[in-house]
Design an enzyme around this catalytic site. Sequence first.
Site: not given
Length: 132
Positions: A70-71
């Site tokens: 995730a970012d």
Amino acid sequence: MAGRLILASKSPRRYELLKQMGLHFDVVHSSVEEENFVRYESPRDHVIRLSEEKAGDVGRTYPDSWVLGADTVVYMNGAILGKPKTREEALGMLRQLSGQEHSVLTGFSVLNASKGKGERGAVETAVKVKSL
């Protein structure tokens, strides 16, 4: 770790969210550079690309596991606001956000390399900071 869920993130918030959901998982940090911006890439495309790179990086080492990458970015007026490196930069960012609406965008990718399966996407939240 075969068949397990691996969180490919250093984020303590993501760790806590998954724990609160009652999930059992391991944490393996990705070596992907988060400040890796691509010219003309939209913020949405940016977070999805980085989430895929993180999941892929860890997935190469653990191909039989499900890997979650995730970012998250904050952006305003189409520009990504990077992570502040100093206290002064953080205060400047808060001044910029004060009384304004901005977006928080999180890209996610889940993959299992040995099964050749994966999914990706992004969620966006509008946030308004009160005048500081």
